[in-house]
Design an enzyme around this catalytic site. Structure first.
Site, short mmCIF file in Angstrom:
data_model
loop_
_atom_site.label_atom_id
_atom_site.label_comp_id
_atom_site.label_asym_id
_atom_site.label_seq_id
_atom_site.Cartn_x
_atom_site.Cartn_y
_atom_site.Cartn_z
N GLU A 48 0.85 -1.19 0.00
CA GLU A 48 0.00 0.00 0.00
C GLU A 48 0.88 1.23 0.00
O GLU A 48 1.91 1.28 0.68
CB GLU A 48 -0.92 0.03 1.23
CG GLU A 48 -1.71 1.34 1.31
CD GLU A 48 -2.95 1.28 2.18
OE1 GLU A 48 -3.06 0.38 3.02
OE2 GLU A 48 -3.82 2.15 1.99
N ASN A 382 -12.46 -2.81 -0.13
CA ASN A 382 -11.49 -2.96 0.95
C ASN A 382 -12.16 -2.71 2.28
O ASN A 382 -12.51 -1.58 2.59
CB ASN A 382 -10.34 -1.96 0.78
CG ASN A 382 -9.41 -1.99 1.98
OD1 ASN A 382 -8.74 -2.99 2.22
ND2 ASN A 382 -9.38 -0.92 2.74
N GLU A 383 -12.32 -3.72 3.05
CA GLU A 383 -12.92 -3.68 4.39
C GLU A 383 -14.03 -2.64 4.50
O GLU A 383 -14.12 -1.89 5.49
CB GLU A 383 -11.86 -3.53 5.50
CG GLU A 383 -10.84 -2.45 5.38
CD GLU A 383 -9.86 -2.41 6.57
OE1 GLU A 383 -9.85 -1.38 7.25
OE2 GLU A 383 -9.11 -3.37 6.81
O1 AHR Z 1 -2.65 -1.69 6.41
C1 AHR Z 1 -3.05 -0.43 6.81
C2 AHR Z 1 -4.54 -0.22 6.69
O2 AHR Z 1 -5.21 -1.11 7.52
C3 AHR Z 1 -5.13 -0.50 5.34
O3 AHR Z 1 -5.08 0.58 4.49
C4 AHR Z 1 -6.55 -0.84 5.64
O4 AHR Z 1 -7.09 -1.73 4.70
C5 AHR Z 1 -6.51 -1.36 7.04
O5 AHR Z 1 -7.40 -0.72 7.85
#
Ligand code: AHR
Length: 659
Positions: A48, A382-383
């Protein structure tokens, strides 16, 4: 209903699985039925753009704010001149302004205008501080480029130098501007000295006026020598993990801070000067110089399957800082925009896999890669908070991808935690839609990882498979790393339903971390793999594709002991048998290993051990404080191994060819 224990039947199944596990730890009897195939894609990485992992990190560009697009929305106080200084050292004078009238490209609106009224003894111009300075090396060659539009009639001589903060010149190049539209000027500079914090200075040495944009300096030596490529040392640190897949470009970065900040993959391809830069949700800026082409290319270069993640048409539920009030910031794209959004998703599949003659395949070919990138996995969401808005948009995209590209494995999302409302609703919905794989995330204590080794034993094998897309225990001490190692034996044991797993986050620049812990820390010149990194590396480089139960017995320990764990896998390609043993006791643990199910065991084996003080870490001062060491090992059909206190041991055994 979530996918873990719920009903009485499931509790029973879980208890049976626990009994089986204890048995697996304490029984030495073996049979072929103890073998099961596990995912070949089990251990990979999650990248990321967080903590300067991309700009100022893996992406090898040395100039910060090269396109003058920084602004206060990225970070309080930032502006188009952030990281730049106006320099008039030789008593020259003139004017410097930021303008937008006739940009190089509409996506790249800001540029500088330098008017030289009097060049003085040395000319006037601009200097860039890079990311904590430019780390230059003696005799290394750097590729420089800049776009300039000459605004005055006469040509203007320009001098570019790499120099110390005090003005000692390490290398330089010169050129003269030409009249007309924006033109790109390129050249190389060889540094005469090593300096961790040099700067780049661009000066005009005659009267005149010119517009300047996209000032770039790359080391010529990038990872695999790719143009617009990755930093060689960081690229190698990642490659050495031998990840089977790479998830990118985030995380929260993907679904963005509000709808306008959703990561749009199309903005990240094509000539870098035409990419649409934007705010990074982690409070800085994304140049998108490391874009989808570069990600795919990097995956190919390190032998990892690409796993791009696209937003599910909704923004992050924590947008606008709403995590403070319970994460109410999720917004959905208007449904009449979803048709276009979903068609962008399909275009990504064509960009990665389509023929070079197709519309999007042609763009890949134009970037230098006519062959496909063999995209197999695609993450959607994503989550995300499991709302109606999310479900409607996810379903729209999911159905379309399924219909048009049944060959693609979609990875869905089940919230940010190992349990709770979003987790339960996410699983329920994934099962309803029969999403092939779902992405679970959890950041927990080392004790949590030790006590949850059985988590997947009781998962329903008929449901979606699992991608543990983000996990880490809270710290970079040996004890954290070993708790993850213990947990990873559970992932191996359940590798029939755990399709993939990746520690998170991967990279963090020292002094610019937005999240801790991470797997690898770095600055401009140094790369510090954590102890956790070595655990990931030992599992990934010793990953098998067949799991064998009941091969390790810990003598004198009861089966409920959560301080011990072990696994046995075989790698079909090499034929090697790999036994992993983790001991988090303060005393040695004797493990009885029974490999009698395997034929022709070669006694000449190797054993790699990672051990030490449970509270020890690696640091920039002591990067190899905890480091694996490998020695020859005598294996047999059955043997006892004494696992050192606080250790991970990986015994790799060959089978002799029959003669
Ligand atoms: O890994 C850091 C963050 O943690 C990511 O961006 C997110 O998906 C999670 O909350």
């Amino acid at each position: 209903m979530k996918n873990t224990v719920r009903s009485f039947k499931q509790i029973l199944a879980c208890m049976l699985a626990m009994v089986f596990y204890c048995h697996a730890q304490s029984q030495a009897s073996v049979s072929a039925k103890d073998a099961k195939k596990i995912s070949k894609d089990l251990f990979g990485i999650f990248f990321e753009d967080l903590s300067y992992a991309a700009d100022g990190g893996l992406y090898a560009e040395l100039v910060q704010n090269r396109s003058f697009e920084f602004n206060p929305g990225d970070h309080a106080g930032w502006n188009p001149l952030t990281a730049w200084d106006y320099t008039t050292d030789g008593f020259g004078y003139g004017k410097l302004s930021v303008e937008t009238g006739l940009p190089l490209h509409a996506n790249n609106p800001h540029y500088l205008v330098l008017e030289i009224e009097e060049p003085g003894q040395q000319g006037i111009g601009i200097s860039n501080n890079g990311y904590d300075g430019f780390p230059v090396k003696a005799n290394a060659v750097y590729n420089f480029s800049v776009f300039i539009r000459q605004l005055s009639k006469e040509t203007i001589p320009v001098k570019v130098t790499l120099q110390s903060k005090k003005g000692i010149v390490y290398g330089e190049l010169g050129f003269s501007t030409k009249p007309g539209e924006w033109q790109k000027y390129t050249g190389t500079i060889t540094s005469a000295q090593t300096d961790d914090s040099a700067c780049l200075v661009i000066k005009a040495t005659a009267k005149g006026k010119m517009a300047i944009d996209v000032v770039s300096l790359f080391p010529q030596n990038t990872f695999k020598n790719r143009p617009n490529g990755m930093r060689a040392d960081l690229g190698q640190a990642i490659a050495s993990l031998q990840p089977k897949f790479m998830r990118f470009p985030g995380g929260c970065l993907v679904h963005g801070d509000g709808l306008g900040n959703i990561y749009r993959w199309k903005n990240s391809i094509g000539p870098v000067e035409q990419r649409l830069e934007q705010k990074n949700i982690w409070n800085y800026h994304q140049s998108l110089g490391l874009g989808y082409f570069e990600y795919f290319q990097f995956c190919e270069d390190i032998g990892a399957k690409p796993l791009p993640v696209l937003a599910a048409g909704v923004s992050c539920q924590n947008s606008g800082g709403t995590w403070r009030i319970g994460g109410t910031g999720q917004r959905g794209l208007p449904m009449d925009e979803m048709k276009q959004y979903a068609s962008d998703v399909l275009d990504l599949i064509e960009y990665a896999n389509g023929p070079a003659a197709s519309e999007w395949g042609a763009k890949r070919a134009a970037a230098g890669h006519p062959a496909p990138f063999h995209l197999q996995y695609l993450g959607i969401g994503n989550e995300d908070k499991q709302t109606d808005d999310f479900r409607e948009r996810f379903t729209y995209i999911y159905n379309l991808v399924k219909q048009k590209h049944p060959e693609i494995t979609v990875v869905g999302t089940v919230g940010p935690a190992p349990d709770g409302e979003d987790f339960n609703l996410g699983w329920q919905y994934a099962n309803q839609l029969a999403v092939p794989v779902v992405d679970e995330h959890y950041y927990e204590s080392p004790e949590w990882f030790m006590h949850n080794n059985l988590r997947y034993d009781a998962y329903n094998r008929a449901h979606s498979k699992v991608y543990v897309g983000e996990y880490a225990s809270w710290g970079n001490k040996l004890k954290n790393a070993l708790s993850e190692a213990m947990y990873m034996t559970g992932l191996e044991r359940n590798g029939d339903i755990v399709q993939m797993a990746s520690y998170a986050p991967l990279l963090a620049r020292i002094g610019h971390t937005s999240w801790n812990p991470n797997l690898v820390y770095f600055n401009g010149t140094a790369v510090v793999p954590t102890v956790n990194y070595y655990v990931q590396q030992l599992f990934s480089t010793n990953q098998g594709d067949v799991y064998y139960s009941n091969k390790v017995l810990f003598a004198g320990h009861n089966a409920a002991d959560t301080a011990l764990a072990a696994s046995c896998v075989r790698d079909s390609e090499s034929g090697d048998i790999i036994v992993k043993i983790i001991n988090t006791n303060n005393t040695t643990a004797a493990a009885k290993i029974d490999l009698s199910v395997f034929k022709n065991i070669d006694p000449v084996a190797s054993c790699t051990v990672l051990s030490g003080d449970p509270n020890a870490t690696n640091s920039i001062e002591q990067p190899k404080n905890i480091f694996p060491s490998t020695a020859a090992f005598k294996a047999g059909k059955s043997f006892v191994y004494n696992a050192a206190p606080w250790s991970l041991s990986v015994i790799r055994i060959k089978q002799k060819a029959k003669n």
